[in-house]
Motif scaffolding. Structure first.
Motif, PDB file in Angstrom:
ATOM      1  N   VAL A 159      88.669 117.618  90.253  1.00  0.00           N
ATOM      2  CA  VAL A 159      89.264 117.095  91.826  1.00  0.00           C
ATOM      3  C   VAL A 159      88.212 116.902  92.226  1.00  0.00           C
ATOM      4  N   ALA A 160      88.350 115.359  93.948  1.00  0.00           N
ATOM      5  CA  ALA A 160      87.605 114.914  93.822  1.00  0.00           C
ATOM      6  C   ALA A 160      86.995 114.579  95.190  1.00  0.00           C
ATOM      7  N   ARG A 161      86.747 115.170  95.535  1.00  0.00           N
ATOM      8  CA  ARG A 161      86.441 114.993  97.730  1.00  0.00           C
ATOM      9  C   ARG A 161      85.145 113.990  98.174  1.00  0.00           C
ATOM     10  N   ALA A 162      85.393 113.836  99.529  1.00  0.00           N
ATOM     11  CA  ALA A 162      83.845 112.579  99.891  1.00  0.00           C
ATOM     12  C   ALA A 162      83.743 112.655 101.063  1.00  0.00           C
ATOM     13  N   SER A 163      82.944 112.935 101.690  1.00  0.00           N
ATOM     14  CA  SER A 163      82.418 114.054 102.988  1.00  0.00           C
ATOM     15  C   SER A 163      81.496 112.622 103.248  1.00  0.00           C
ATOM     16  N   VAL A 164      81.118 112.442 104.792  1.00  0.00           N
ATOM     17  CA  VAL A 164      79.880 111.806 105.375  1.00  0.00           C
ATOM     18  C   VAL A 164      79.224 112.400 106.625  1.00  0.00           C
ATOM     19  N   THR A 165      78.066 112.738 106.559  1.00  0.00           N
ATOM     20  CA  THR A 165      77.336 113.867 107.398  1.00  0.00           C
ATOM     21  C   THR A 165      76.032 112.218 107.918  1.00  0.00           C
ATOM     22  N   PRO A 166      76.344 112.648 109.720  1.00  0.00           N
ATOM     23  CA  PRO A 166      76.762 112.919 110.286  1.00  0.00           C
ATOM     24  C   PRO A 166      77.703 112.424 111.159  1.00  0.00           C
ATOM     25  N   LYS A 167      78.777 112.696 111.904  1.00  0.00           N
ATOM     26  CA  LYS A 167      79.992 112.784 111.869  1.00  0.00           C
ATOM     27  C   LYS A 167      79.998 111.193 112.880  1.00  0.00           C
ATOM     28  N   ARG A 168      78.550 111.820 113.682  1.00  0.00           N
ATOM     29  CA  ARG A 168      78.659 110.738 114.633  1.00  0.00           C
ATOM     30  C   ARG A 168      77.002 109.974 114.320  1.00  0.00           C
ATOM     31  N   SER A 169      76.400 108.803 114.525  1.00  0.00           N
ATOM     32  CA  SER A 169      75.715 109.146 114.342  1.00  0.00           C
ATOM     33  C   SER A 169      75.130 107.457 114.806  1.00  0.00           C
ATOM     34  N   LEU A 170      73.802 107.724 115.415  1.00  0.00           N
ATOM     35  CA  LEU A 170      73.410 106.186 116.271  1.00  0.00           C
ATOM     36  C   LEU A 170      72.452 105.322 115.186  1.00  0.00           C
ATOM     37  N   PHE A 171      73.194 104.182 115.997  1.00  0.00           N
ATOM     38  CA  PHE A 171      72.578 102.502 115.780  1.00  0.00           C
ATOM     39  C   PHE A 171      71.591 102.393 114.396  1.00  0.00           C
ATOM     40  N   GLY A 172      71.555 102.221 113.123  1.00  0.00           N
ATOM     41  CA  GLY A 172      70.022 102.181 112.679  1.00  0.00           C
ATOM     42  C   GLY A 172      69.698 103.821 112.049  1.00  0.00           C
ATOM     43  N   GLN A 173      70.278 104.531 112.149  1.00  0.00           N
ATOM     44  CA  GLN A 173      70.567 105.604 111.666  1.00  0.00           C
ATOM     45  C   GLN A 173      70.683 105.955 109.917  1.00  0.00           C
ATOM     46  N   SER A 197      77.854 116.968  92.382  1.00  0.00           N
ATOM     47  CA  SER A 197      77.588 116.296  93.790  1.00  0.00           C
ATOM     48  C   SER A 197      76.205 115.258  94.042  1.00  0.00           C
ATOM     49  N   VAL A 198      77.433 113.993  94.438  1.00  0.00           N
ATOM     50  CA  VAL A 198      75.953 112.729  94.402  1.00  0.00           C
ATOM     51  C   VAL A 198      76.257 112.021  95.300  1.00  0.00           C
ATOM     52  N   HIS A 199      75.343 112.460  95.534  1.00  0.00           N
ATOM     53  CA  HIS A 199      74.796 112.520  97.389  1.00  0.00           C
ATOM     54  C   HIS A 199      74.576 111.306  97.495  1.00  0.00           C
ATOM     55  N   TYR A 200      74.295 109.980  98.566  1.00  0.00           N
ATOM     56  CA  TYR A 200      74.346 107.977  99.016  1.00  0.00           C
ATOM     57  C   TYR A 200      73.608 108.733  99.952  1.00  0.00           C
ATOM     58  N   ALA A 201      72.330 108.376 100.567  1.00  0.00           N
ATOM     59  CA  ALA A 201      71.810 107.483 101.776  1.00  0.00           C
ATOM     60  C   ALA A 201      72.159 106.444 102.104  1.00  0.00           C
ATOM     61  N   LEU A 202      72.479 105.832 103.247  1.00  0.00           N
ATOM     62  CA  LEU A 202      73.041 104.769 103.454  1.00  0.00           C
ATOM     63  C   LEU A 202      72.071 104.777 104.771  1.00  0.00           C
ATOM     64  N   GLN A 203      72.265 103.133 105.221  1.00  0.00           N
ATOM     65  CA  GLN A 203      71.296 102.705 106.889  1.00  0.00           C
ATOM     66  C   GLN A 203      71.931 101.219 106.892  1.00  0.00           C
ATOM     67  N   CYS A 204      72.123 101.158 108.299  1.00  0.00           N
ATOM     68  CA  CYS A 204      72.586  99.892 108.291  1.00  0.00           C
ATOM     69  C   CYS A 204      71.759  99.384 109.696  1.00  0.00           C
ATOM     70  N   THR A 205      71.063  97.722 109.756  1.00  0.00           N
ATOM     71  CA  THR A 205      71.003  97.747 110.791  1.00  0.00           C
ATOM     72  C   THR A 205      71.492  95.757 110.669  1.00  0.00           C
ATOM     73  N   VAL A 252      78.917 105.258 114.458  1.00  0.00           N
ATOM     74  CA  VAL A 252      78.082 105.334 115.239  1.00  0.00           C
ATOM     75  C   VAL A 252      77.915 104.518 116.512  1.00  0.00           C
ATOM     76  N   GLN A 253      77.230 104.803 117.270  1.00  0.00           N
ATOM     77  CA  GLN A 253      77.300 104.647 118.925  1.00  0.00           C
ATOM     78  C   GLN A 253      75.764 103.796 119.067  1.00  0.00           C
ATOM     79  N   SER A 254      75.969 102.955 120.175  1.00  0.00           N
ATOM     80  CA  SER A 254      74.741 102.234 121.088  1.00  0.00           C
ATOM     81  C   SER A 254      73.259 103.207 121.775  1.00  0.00           C
ATOM     82  N   ARG A 255      72.560 102.856 121.164  1.00  0.00           N
ATOM     83  CA  ARG A 255      71.464 103.392 122.069  1.00  0.00           C
ATOM     84  C   ARG A 255      70.769 103.267 123.162  1.00  0.00           C
ATOM     85  N   LEU A 256      71.681 102.421 123.431  1.00  0.00           N
ATOM     86  CA  LEU A 256      70.964 101.325 124.900  1.00  0.00           C
ATOM     87  C   LEU A 256      72.065 102.334 126.014  1.00  0.00           C
TER      88      LEU A 256
END
Length: 307
Positions: free
Chosen positions: A43-57, A105-113, A161-165
């Motif tokens: 059984v495999a399950r995937a999730s992303v936290t937080p569900k709403r984040s700021l740009f670059g977070q 449990s495998v955790h990936y720390a992701l960032q997009c700028t 992903v929301q804007s910071r502006l």
């Protein structure tokens, strides 16, 4: 050994086995060792936290894989995923025990700028913008105990992903829901530990009570386990004598009286009225027939040739 005693012994053995099994599970539950759950399939399950984040977070993407160690080797589980346009900053994994199952449990720390992650508004502007992202399904590969390769996928949920502006984000520093719904704390009228212990004790007492009732009924059956078989080649008089002697030795007064009465009937048929009267008198005397009195009568009947 009577049938009643044999049945009562079987009931006691079953009750003891049931109590032992119940105690095993109660002790495991009491010490918090968990139950016996384990999935038949991976059984495999995937999730992303937080569900709403700021740009670059930095966001955390997690894949959880639940396996039964008896069917799948937990060390062979491999998870892979593609997170374009996000970049992988760190990867960690952990393993925990859930009942009889292993949870990886495998955790990936992701960032997009990069520009691809810049939130766009309704008209393509960054002000007030929000963009939804969904990664390609994560792939899971494991090795079964039977040598087969097991494959599975885990679909990622959509996150924003929301804007910071905007003025609101600048004031609050991060998205926030007004008046968030908070679940009330869990309360019990009776503590689960107390209720579980009381139910376990009550179940044990009910099992013992049922065993005692069934055992007492079984003990009332006084029939011997092996029924006495008299050879068929004996004469009716000899058969009656054998029955009377056996009943007298066992102290079975009623059976002894019946056998002596039968002996009296057979002796009259054989033309021995004197011995028949002696047998009938002994059968219905005020004192119960004993092994000695019956043996004395049997000797007299056999010595006089009444066969």
């Amino acid at each position: 050994m009577t049938r009643g005693r044999l049945a009562a012994g079987a009931v006691a053995a079953l009750a003891a086995a049931a109590l032992a099994v119940g105690a095993y599970f109660v002790v495991g539950w009491w010490h918090g060792d968990g139950g016996s759950y384990a999935p038949r399939r991976l059984v495999a399950r995937a999730s992303v936290t937080p569900k709403r984040s700021l740009f670059g977070q930095v966001v955390t993407a997690t894949v959880q894989v639940l396996v039964d160690p008896r069917r799948v080797d937990p060390r062979s589980v491999a998870v892979s995923g593609r997170f374009t346009p996000f970049q992988l900053r760190a990867e960690t994994d952990s393993t925990t025990r859930v009942g009889r199952a292993e949870l990886l449990s495998v955790h990936y720390a992701l960032q997009c700028t990069v520009a691809a992650c810049v939130p766009r508004g309704p008209k393509g502007r960054g002000l007030g913008g929000a963009t939804a992202f969904t990664f390609r399904p994560a792939r899971v590969v494991a090795q079964g105990r039977d040598g087969r390769t097991i494959r599975a996928t885990a679909a990622w949920p959509t996150f924003g992903v929301q804007s910071r502006l905007t003025a609101q984000e600048l004031a609050l520093a991060e998205p926030r829901i007004d008046n968030p719904l908070a679940a009330p704390a869990v309360t019990w009228r009776v503590r689960p530990v107390v209720l579980g212990a009381a139910a376990s004790v009550l179940a044990g007492l009910l099992a013992l009570g049922a065993a005692l009732l069934v055992g007492s009924v079984a003990l009332a059956d006084g029939r011997p386990l092996r029924v006495l078989r008299i050879p068929a080649n004996l004469t009716p008089v000899e058969r009656a004598l054998r029955l009377a002697e056996h009943a007298a030795r066992k102290g079975e007064t009623d059976e002894s009286r019946k056998a002596l009465e039968r002996l009296a009937v057979e002796l009259r048929r054989r033309g021995a009225p004197v011995h028949a009267a002696d047998a009938e008198r002994l059968a219905w005397s005020e004192d119960r027939p004993t092994a000695e009195t019956v043996a004395e009568l049997a000797t007299a009947v056999r010595s006089n040739g009444a066969r």
